[in-house]
Design a protein around this motif. Structure first.
Motif, short mmCIF file in Angstrom:
data_model
loop_
_atom_site.label_atom_id
_atom_site.label_comp_id
_atom_site.label_asym_id
_atom_site.label_seq_id
_atom_site.Cartn_x
_atom_site.Cartn_y
_atom_site.Cartn_z
N LEU A 197 0.83 -1.20 0.00
CA LEU A 197 0.00 0.00 0.00
C LEU A 197 0.87 1.24 0.00
O LEU A 197 1.91 1.29 0.65
N SER A 198 0.43 2.24 -0.72
CA SER A 198 1.11 3.53 -0.70
C SER A 198 0.09 4.59 -1.06
O SER A 198 -1.08 4.28 -1.32
N GLN A 199 0.50 5.83 -1.10
CA GLN A 199 -0.37 6.93 -1.52
C GLN A 199 0.25 7.65 -2.70
O GLN A 199 -0.12 8.79 -3.00
N TYR A 200 1.20 7.02 -3.38
CA TYR A 200 1.84 7.62 -4.54
C TYR A 200 0.82 7.71 -5.66
O TYR A 200 0.12 6.74 -5.96
N SER A 201 0.70 8.87 -6.30
CA SER A 201 -0.39 9.11 -7.24
C SER A 201 -0.36 8.20 -8.45
O SER A 201 -1.40 7.89 -9.03
N SER A 202 0.81 7.75 -8.87
CA SER A 202 0.91 6.85 -10.00
C SER A 202 1.20 5.44 -9.49
O SER A 202 1.47 5.23 -8.33
N SER A 203 1.13 4.46 -10.40
CA SER A 203 1.47 3.10 -10.03
C SER A 203 2.94 2.85 -10.36
O SER A 203 3.34 2.92 -11.52
N ASP A 204 3.73 2.57 -9.33
CA ASP A 204 5.15 2.30 -9.51
C ASP A 204 5.33 0.80 -9.68
O ASP A 204 5.47 0.05 -8.72
N VAL A 205 5.30 0.35 -10.93
CA VAL A 205 5.34 -1.08 -11.22
C VAL A 205 6.63 -1.71 -10.74
O VAL A 205 6.64 -2.81 -10.17
N ALA A 206 7.75 -1.03 -10.95
CA ALA A 206 9.04 -1.58 -10.54
C ALA A 206 9.09 -1.80 -9.03
O ALA A 206 9.60 -2.82 -8.55
N PHE A 207 8.55 -0.85 -8.27
CA PHE A 207 8.52 -0.97 -6.82
C PHE A 207 7.70 -2.20 -6.40
O PHE A 207 8.12 -3.00 -5.56
N LEU A 208 6.53 -2.38 -7.04
CA LEU A 208 5.66 -3.50 -6.69
C LEU A 208 6.31 -4.83 -7.06
O LEU A 208 6.25 -5.80 -6.30
N GLN A 209 6.93 -4.89 -8.24
CA GLN A 209 7.58 -6.13 -8.66
C GLN A 209 8.73 -6.50 -7.72
O GLN A 209 8.93 -7.68 -7.40
N THR A 210 9.46 -5.49 -7.25
CA THR A 210 10.55 -5.77 -6.34
C THR A 210 10.03 -6.29 -5.00
O THR A 210 10.61 -7.23 -4.42
N CYS A 211 8.95 -5.72 -4.51
CA CYS A 211 8.34 -6.21 -3.27
C CYS A 211 7.95 -7.68 -3.40
O CYS A 211 8.18 -8.50 -2.50
N ARG A 212 7.36 -8.04 -4.54
CA ARG A 212 6.95 -9.42 -4.75
C ARG A 212 8.18 -10.33 -4.81
O ARG A 212 8.19 -11.41 -4.20
N SER A 213 9.20 -9.91 -5.52
CA SER A 213 10.41 -10.73 -5.63
C SER A 213 11.03 -10.95 -4.26
O SER A 213 11.48 -12.06 -3.93
N LEU A 214 11.06 -9.90 -3.45
CA LEU A 214 11.68 -10.03 -2.13
C LEU A 214 10.86 -10.91 -1.20
O LEU A 214 11.42 -11.55 -0.30
N ALA A 215 9.55 -10.98 -1.42
CA ALA A 215 8.72 -11.90 -0.63
C ALA A 215 9.07 -13.34 -0.98
O ALA A 215 9.24 -14.21 -0.10
N TYR A 216 9.21 -13.63 -2.27
CA TYR A 216 9.48 -15.01 -2.70
C TYR A 216 10.89 -15.45 -2.34
O TYR A 216 11.11 -16.62 -1.98
N GLN A 217 11.85 -14.53 -2.41
CA GLN A 217 13.21 -14.96 -2.10
C GLN A 217 13.38 -15.28 -0.62
O GLN A 217 14.36 -15.92 -0.23
N ALA A 218 12.40 -14.85 0.19
CA ALA A 218 12.47 -15.15 1.62
C ALA A 218 11.89 -16.51 1.98
O ALA A 218 12.02 -16.98 3.11
N LEU A 219 11.20 -17.15 1.03
CA LEU A 219 10.60 -18.44 1.29
C LEU A 219 11.67 -19.52 1.46
O LEU A 219 12.70 -19.50 0.77
N VAL A 220 11.41 -20.46 2.34
CA VAL A 220 12.28 -21.62 2.48
C VAL A 220 11.92 -22.61 1.40
O VAL A 220 10.75 -22.91 1.17
N ASP A 221 12.91 -23.13 0.68
CA ASP A 221 12.65 -24.09 -0.40
C ASP A 221 12.00 -25.35 0.16
O ASP A 221 12.33 -25.82 1.24
#
Length: 361
Positions: A337-361
């Protein structure tokens, strides 16, 4: 499959555009706030509540998508991320990324929540909720989530579908007569009869031809019909009946076009249930899911100024860099969640990537 509302407890985020602000609280998963129509019957007395840096809901002509969310309310249990299949030190990368993004002033502030197996593994905020006053974001800060609210409207529609209230192939005009005999733009500003009527399935799949005002011809028609500027004098029904008179961008079913289909679905819920949209959602979705901080408008006392996914993963984004995703195979959900007026796709994609890299295989 059965669309029992309890099965949607991790995925209910949707949007119906408009100025009647719906707020949402993310307790451990998404509990949604959203707007419907430019002026729902609930929208009377709407007031400006935050400055432009963190507007939650405003007057009808200023904040058409006053949607909100908070990271607390009726929270899921917070557990050791290691027991949920995450590596704690890798989740820390997401927190560091969020803090760095805010520190570099790429976003004034943002919140992230990651949950697995029905429990919270990571919940954090960084930055400001009000740039002018310097008020920091809190876990209970309320956000607008814009088009993230569309799926929740579809959940409401499918509840009625399970009850046998309609068929997917039914023409919308069977329930909202103004949609009979639609027309479509041809060459220039000319219109011709559409090759068929809009069905409920077309609305659910954004193939109805009902479009936003990006096309100058459509924008002109909307202006002439008094449907621009999010008029605060229209009821939901009046708004949708006005939309029904506008030409379509294409024949129903011929293409995918992002537009006002979800708005029409919201009014369809009202017609089929003989209940106001806000009341239907509260009774059939929000109350069963204990979404106690979700509803049209922010209560006066709460107003302040201010590529790794599994097959079957589904997600939705809204304006203001709001986003959620659910990965059933990993039993994982994420909310940003943010209040940035535009959609920052790169920011969102990085958040998703960082969530997955934290998973235990």
């Amino acid at each position: 499959e059965s669309v029992d509302v309890q099965s949607y407890r991790r995925t209910v985020c949707a949007d119906v555009e408009g100025a009647a602000a719906f707020r949402i609280a993310i307790s451990g998963f998404c509990c949604v706030t959203f707007s419907f129509g430019w002026q729902d019957p609930c929208a009377a007395g709407m007031e400006s509540t935050r400055d432009r840096s963190a507007i939650v809901v405003g007057d009808p002509d200023r904040t058409p998508e006053g949607i909100a969310v908070a990271l607390t309310s009726n929270p899921l249990p917070i557990s050791d991320p290691e027991t949920l299949g995450f590596l704690a030190h890798r989740l820390q990368r997401m927190i560091s990324f969020l803090e760095t993004t805010v520190a570099q002033q790429n976003l004034p502030g943002a919140a992230v929540l990651i949950a697995g197996d029905g429990e919270i593994a990571c919940r954090t905020v960084a930055g400001l909720q009000n740039v002018e006053t310097g008020d920091p974001l809190q876990l209970d800060t309320i956000y607008r989530i814009a088009s993230m609210t569309k799926p929740i409207t579809c959940v409401g529609v499918m509840i009625l579908y399970e009850e046998g209230r309609f068929r997917l192939e039914d023409p919308v005009s069977r329930y909202i007569p103004e949609f009979a005999e639609p027309c479509v733009f041809s060459a220039g500003n000319e219109t011709i009869p559409a090759k068929g009527e809009i069905t409920i399935q077309h609305l659910l799949t954004h193939t109805s031809g009902l479009a936003y005002g990006g096309d100058p011809r459509l924008r002109q028609c909307a202006e002439e019909a008094g449907l621009t500027g999010y008029p605060g004098t229209l009821s939901t029904g009046e708004l949708i009946r006005g939309i029904a008179r506008l030409p379509l961008a294409h024949d129903p079913g011929a293409a995918w076009t992002y537009g006002t289909s979800a708005d029409v679905l919201g009014h369809l819920i009202e017609v089929l249930s003989e209940t106001r949209l806000d009341e239907f959602l509260k009774e059939r979705i929000f109350a069963p899911l204990r979404m106690i901080d979700t509803g049209f408008l922010v209560p006066r006392e709460q107003r302040t100024v201010g590529g790794l996914e599994s097959v079957g993963t589904f997600a939705w984004s809204g304006g203001f860099t709001a986003h959620f995703w659910a990965d059933p195979a990993q039993d994982l959900i994420g909310v940003v969640l943010s209040q940035y007026s535009s959609s920052d796709v790169a920011f969102l994609q990085t958040c998703r990537s960082l969530a997955y890299q934290a998973l235990v295989d």
